[in-house]
Design a protein around this motif. Structure first.
Motif, PDB file in Angstrom:
ATOM      1  N   GLY A 109      31.747  38.110  32.685  1.00  0.00           N
ATOM      2  CA  GLY A 109      33.020  38.276  32.002  1.00  0.00           C
ATOM      3  C   GLY A 109      34.266  37.998  33.269  1.00  0.00           C
ATOM      4  N   GLY A 110      34.369  37.621  34.365  1.00  0.00           N
ATOM      5  CA  GLY A 110      36.002  37.534  34.284  1.00  0.00           C
ATOM      6  C   GLY A 110      36.814  38.845  35.541  1.00  0.00           C
ATOM      7  N   ASN A 111      35.599  40.480  35.478  1.00  0.00           N
ATOM      8  CA  ASN A 111      35.180  41.078  35.852  1.00  0.00           C
ATOM      9  C   ASN A 111      35.220  41.028  38.101  1.00  0.00           C
ATOM     10  OD1 ASN A 111      36.065  43.084  35.127  1.00  0.00           O
ATOM     11  ND2 ASN A 111      34.271  42.556  33.709  1.00  0.00           N
ATOM     12  N   ALA A 112      34.855  39.823  38.801  1.00  0.00           N
ATOM     13  CA  ALA A 112      34.948  39.242  39.477  1.00  0.00           C
ATOM     14  C   ALA A 112      35.834  38.019  39.909  1.00  0.00           C
ATOM     15  CB  ALA A 112      33.455  38.480  39.444  1.00  0.00           C
ATOM     16  N   ILE A 113      36.419  37.828  39.176  1.00  0.00           N
ATOM     17  CA  ILE A 113      37.627  37.268  39.737  1.00  0.00           C
ATOM     18  C   ILE A 113      39.336  37.514  39.326  1.00  0.00           C
ATOM     19  CG2 ILE A 113      39.043  34.972  38.369  1.00  0.00           C
ATOM     20  CD1 ILE A 113      36.532  33.274  36.937  1.00  0.00           C
ATOM     21  N   ARG A 114      39.867  37.141  40.801  1.00  0.00           N
ATOM     22  CA  ARG A 114      41.336  38.085  40.375  1.00  0.00           C
ATOM     23  C   ARG A 114      42.510  36.991  40.966  1.00  0.00           C
ATOM     24  NH1 ARG A 114      40.676  41.936  45.780  1.00  0.00           N
ATOM     25  NH2 ARG A 114      38.565  42.453  45.774  1.00  0.00           N
ATOM     26  N   SER A 115      43.480  37.651  39.865  1.00  0.00           N
ATOM     27  CA  SER A 115      44.472  36.354  39.152  1.00  0.00           C
ATOM     28  C   SER A 115      45.883  36.749  40.819  1.00  0.00           C
ATOM     29  CB  SER A 115      45.079  36.765  37.872  1.00  0.00           C
ATOM     30  OG  SER A 115      45.324  38.269  37.739  1.00  0.00           O
ATOM     31  N   LEU A 116      45.995  35.331  41.037  1.00  0.00           N
ATOM     32  CA  LEU A 116      46.775  35.157  41.613  1.00  0.00           C
ATOM     33  C   LEU A 116      48.004  35.871  41.462  1.00  0.00           C
ATOM     34  CD1 LEU A 116      45.422  32.825  45.089  1.00  0.00           C
ATOM     35  CD2 LEU A 116      45.244  35.845  44.986  1.00  0.00           C
ATOM     36  N   ARG A 117      49.143  36.267  41.490  1.00  0.00           N
ATOM     37  CA  ARG A 117      50.471  36.565  41.118  1.00  0.00           C
ATOM     38  C   ARG A 117      51.420  35.504  42.085  1.00  0.00           C
ATOM     39  NH1 ARG A 117      51.707  42.341  41.385  1.00  0.00           N
ATOM     40  NH2 ARG A 117      52.228  42.078  43.359  1.00  0.00           N
ATOM     41  N   ALA A 118      52.204  34.161  41.640  1.00  0.00           N
ATOM     42  CA  ALA A 118      52.899  33.575  41.613  1.00  0.00           C
ATOM     43  C   ALA A 118      53.570  33.884  43.229  1.00  0.00           C
ATOM     44  CB  ALA A 118      54.373  33.759  40.894  1.00  0.00           C
ATOM     45  N   ASP A 119      53.853  35.441  44.112  1.00  0.00           N
ATOM     46  CA  ASP A 119      54.273  35.341  45.336  1.00  0.00           C
ATOM     47  C   ASP A 119      52.893  34.840  46.018  1.00  0.00           C
ATOM     48  OD1 ASP A 119      53.009  37.969  44.241  1.00  0.00           O
ATOM     49  OD2 ASP A 119      54.745  38.956  45.296  1.00  0.00           O
ATOM     50  N   GLY A 120      51.704  34.977  45.447  1.00  0.00           N
ATOM     51  CA  GLY A 120      50.498  34.899  46.051  1.00  0.00           C
ATOM     52  C   GLY A 120      49.887  35.638  45.952  1.00  0.00           C
ATOM     53  N   ARG A 121      49.813  37.256  45.874  1.00  0.00           N
ATOM     54  CA  ARG A 121      49.062  38.622  45.614  1.00  0.00           C
ATOM     55  C   ARG A 121      48.589  39.008  44.896  1.00  0.00           C
ATOM     56  NH1 ARG A 121      54.018  41.817  46.262  1.00  0.00           N
ATOM     57  NH2 ARG A 121      52.867  43.414  45.508  1.00  0.00           N
ATOM     58  N   GLU A 122      47.267  39.195  45.079  1.00  0.00           N
ATOM     59  CA  GLU A 122      47.003  39.705  43.768  1.00  0.00           C
ATOM     60  C   GLU A 122      46.808  40.500  42.774  1.00  0.00           C
ATOM     61  OE1 GLU A 122      43.350  40.663  45.876  1.00  0.00           O
ATOM     62  OE2 GLU A 122      42.416  38.334  45.769  1.00  0.00           O
ATOM     63  N   GLY A 123      46.621  40.018  42.018  1.00  0.00           N
ATOM     64  CA  GLY A 123      46.963  40.870  40.616  1.00  0.00           C
ATOM     65  C   GLY A 123      46.166  41.451  40.199  1.00  0.00           C
ATOM     66  N   ALA A 124      45.529  41.635  39.317  1.00  0.00           N
ATOM     67  CA  ALA A 124      44.349  42.079  38.300  1.00  0.00           C
ATOM     68  C   ALA A 124      43.896  41.446  37.788  1.00  0.00           C
ATOM     69  CB  ALA A 124      45.440  42.877  36.709  1.00  0.00           C
ATOM     70  N   SER A 125      42.240  41.775  37.434  1.00  0.00           N
ATOM     71  CA  SER A 125      40.937  40.308  37.951  1.00  0.00           C
ATOM     72  C   SER A 125      41.500  40.111  36.003  1.00  0.00           C
ATOM     73  CB  SER A 125      39.441  41.697  37.107  1.00  0.00           C
ATOM     74  OG  SER A 125      39.631  41.931  35.779  1.00  0.00           O
ATOM     75  N   LEU A 126      41.044  39.019  36.312  1.00  0.00           N
ATOM     76  CA  LEU A 126      40.995  37.770  34.944  1.00  0.00           C
ATOM     77  C   LEU A 126      40.593  38.879  33.302  1.00  0.00           C
ATOM     78  CD1 LEU A 126      42.211  35.354  34.636  1.00  0.00           C
ATOM     79  CD2 LEU A 126      40.460  34.492  34.693  1.00  0.00           C
ATOM     80  N   HIS A 127      39.192  40.003  33.730  1.00  0.00           N
ATOM     81  CA  HIS A 127      38.742  40.764  32.661  1.00  0.00           C
ATOM     82  C   HIS A 127      40.306  41.187  31.838  1.00  0.00           C
ATOM     83  CE1 HIS A 127      35.741  41.580  29.832  1.00  0.00           C
ATOM     84  NE2 HIS A 127      36.769  43.170  29.730  1.00  0.00           N
ATOM     85  N   ALA A 128      40.819  41.863  32.774  1.00  0.00           N
ATOM     86  CA  ALA A 128      41.676  43.150  32.781  1.00  0.00           C
ATOM     87  C   ALA A 128      42.627  42.150  32.025  1.00  0.00           C
ATOM     88  CB  ALA A 128      42.120  43.521  34.018  1.00  0.00           C
ATOM     89  N   LEU A 129      43.319  41.509  32.449  1.00  0.00           N
ATOM     90  CA  LEU A 129      44.707  40.849  31.868  1.00  0.00           C
ATOM     91  C   LEU A 129      44.159  40.199  30.744  1.00  0.00           C
ATOM     92  CD1 LEU A 129      45.896  38.057  34.170  1.00  0.00           C
ATOM     93  CD2 LEU A 129      46.106  39.929  33.933  1.00  0.00           C
ATOM     94  N   TRP A 130      43.148  40.289  30.157  1.00  0.00           N
ATOM     95  CA  TRP A 130      42.715  40.030  28.798  1.00  0.00           C
ATOM     96  C   TRP A 130      42.408  40.825  28.008  1.00  0.00           C
ATOM     97  CZ3 TRP A 130      43.178  35.349  25.773  1.00  0.00           C
ATOM     98  CH2 TRP A 130      43.466  34.285  26.632  1.00  0.00           C
ATOM     99  N   ASP A 131      42.167  42.322  28.347  1.00  0.00           N
ATOM    100  CA  ASP A 131      42.212  43.594  27.572  1.00  0.00           C
ATOM    101  C   ASP A 131      43.168  44.086  27.577  1.00  0.00           C
ATOM    102  OD1 ASP A 131      39.077  43.298  27.879  1.00  0.00           O
ATOM    103  OD2 ASP A 131      38.747  45.228  28.830  1.00  0.00           O
ATOM    104  N   ASP A 132      44.299  43.139  28.613  1.00  0.00           N
ATOM    105  CA  ASP A 132      45.562  44.116  28.171  1.00  0.00           C
ATOM    106  C   ASP A 132      46.291  43.459  27.202  1.00  0.00           C
ATOM    107  OD1 ASP A 132      47.291  46.180  29.061  1.00  0.00           O
ATOM    108  OD2 ASP A 132      48.421  44.506  30.310  1.00  0.00           O
TER     109      ASP A 132
END
Ligand SMILES: [Zn+2]
Length: 345
Positions: free
Chosen positions: A226-249
């Motif tokens: 469910g996107g828990n194993a996918i990490r979003s990359l922020r504009a500066d290239g650093r790793e952000g939250a998982s895609l799942h967490a982004l959508w829960d928020d």
């Protein structure tokens, strides 16, 4: 077992646990409370509102909507016992943290631990009630497709509705009372409208999309939970939250205290689902699946590394996400009210 066999079994178990990262708390407490609060307001003055009050005592649907996530705080304690281990950790769980309230959560979890079909490494049954993982390539949720289960969010929502109507939940669900079923329904209707709780992208080692129902499919390597194993990359290239967490928020503007007359009016305009009430959850899941396709549109994935993929999000993603979230929260609140009115006309 000899030592080599034992080590092999342990390695298998560890691999199974690693690839099956549990789904996080859906929507976050705020999103669920928004769904419950919309339904509370739509039902005001109706017979359904009286029945809700009778079953839940002093609790509103807004309060009730987080119960099923709070119950995830129940853990095994030694070989035989269970305990609620997250007391004080979540603001929206405090209302359930009396002695009787904690006993009720423990009792639900104990009944719904091992009653479903599970593979090694799968989570405890009741945690699997909160989601399904239909591939984005499918046009509809249908049992039997990769990622679906009889004990998934569609099955659980349907079972809670049946318990409220008839006093019995179909197996494998072990719901004990109408009160418990209403607490669960107030939550599951929220989860079934969270796109990433329904539609899933499946990826190969190179980060290319695969169709698990039609291509060669290896669950251990291709499932993204469910996107828990996918990490979003922020504009500066650093790793952000998982895609799942982004959508829960859910942004503050979509919180339960921000529901105004205009928002309620749009919830009142939501058309009622078609056909028998037992079929409604599958229709809702199919609608969420189409939103999940939008959530995953134009995303490029990195090759798989350390059990996860990185995702570079397209421009304007955040606004698109907030827009879809508002639509889904509105539909969920409206449909929770509709199904309760259908149960208690
Ligand atoms: Zn949930």
């Amino acid at each position: 077992m000899n030592l080599a066999q034992r080590l092999a079994a342990l390695a298998l178990l560890a691999a199974a646990l690693a690839f099956h990262a549990p789904h996080a708390r859906a929507w976050g407490g705020d999103g669920h409370q928004t769904v419950g609060a919309i339904a509370d307001q739509l039902l005001a003055g109706s017979r359904a509102a009286d029945e809700v009050k009778r079953l839940l005592g002093g609790l509103s649907l807004r309060d009730a909507a987080t119960w099923a996530d709070c119950a995830k705080g129940v853990e095994r304690d030694g070989d035989y016992g269970w305990r609620y281990a997250t007391e004080g950790r979540y603001r929206d769980c405090r209302i359930f943290e009396s002695d009787a309230g904690e006993r009720a959560m423990v009792d639900f979890v104990r009944r719904n631990e091992d009653n479903c079909r599970r593979e090694p490494g799968d989570e405890i049954c009741h945690k699997g009630y909160h989601y399904t993982d239909v591939a984005l390539q499918r046009r509809a949720w249908a049992l039997g497709r990769v990622g679906t289960r009889e004990s998934d969010i569609v099955g659980a929502t349907t079972a809670a509705i049946r318990m409220l109507r008839s006093g019995f939940a179909p197996p494998p669900f072990r719901f004990e009372s109408r009160r418990e079923a209403l607490l669960l329904l107030a939550h599951y209707v929220g989860d079934i409208h969270q796109p990433l709780h329904v539609g899933a992208v499946y990826l190969d080692d190179a980060g290319q999309r695969v169709d698990p129902d039609n291509d060669v499919y290896d669950r251990r390597r291709m499932e993204t939970t469910g996107g828990n194993a996918i990490r979003s990359l922020r504009a500066d290239g650093r790793e952000g939250a998982s895609l799942h967490a982004l959508w829960d928020d859910v942004p503050a503007a979509l919180g339960p205290d921000r529901i105004d007359a205009r928002w309620l009016a749009s919830a009142r305009r939501v058309a009622q689902s078609d056909g028998p009430i037992d079929d409604w959850p599958a229709q809702w899941a199919t609608q969420s699946l189409s939103q999940a396709r939008r959530a995953y549109r134009d995303i490029d994935f990195s090759p798989r590394e350390g059990g996860h993929w990185d995702a570079r999000l397209p421009g304007g993603y955040k606004d698109m996400k907030t827009d879809i979230q508002k639509t889904q929260l509105t539909l969920a609140g409206a449909r929770l009210a509709q199904v309760l009115r259908a149960i208690w006309p």
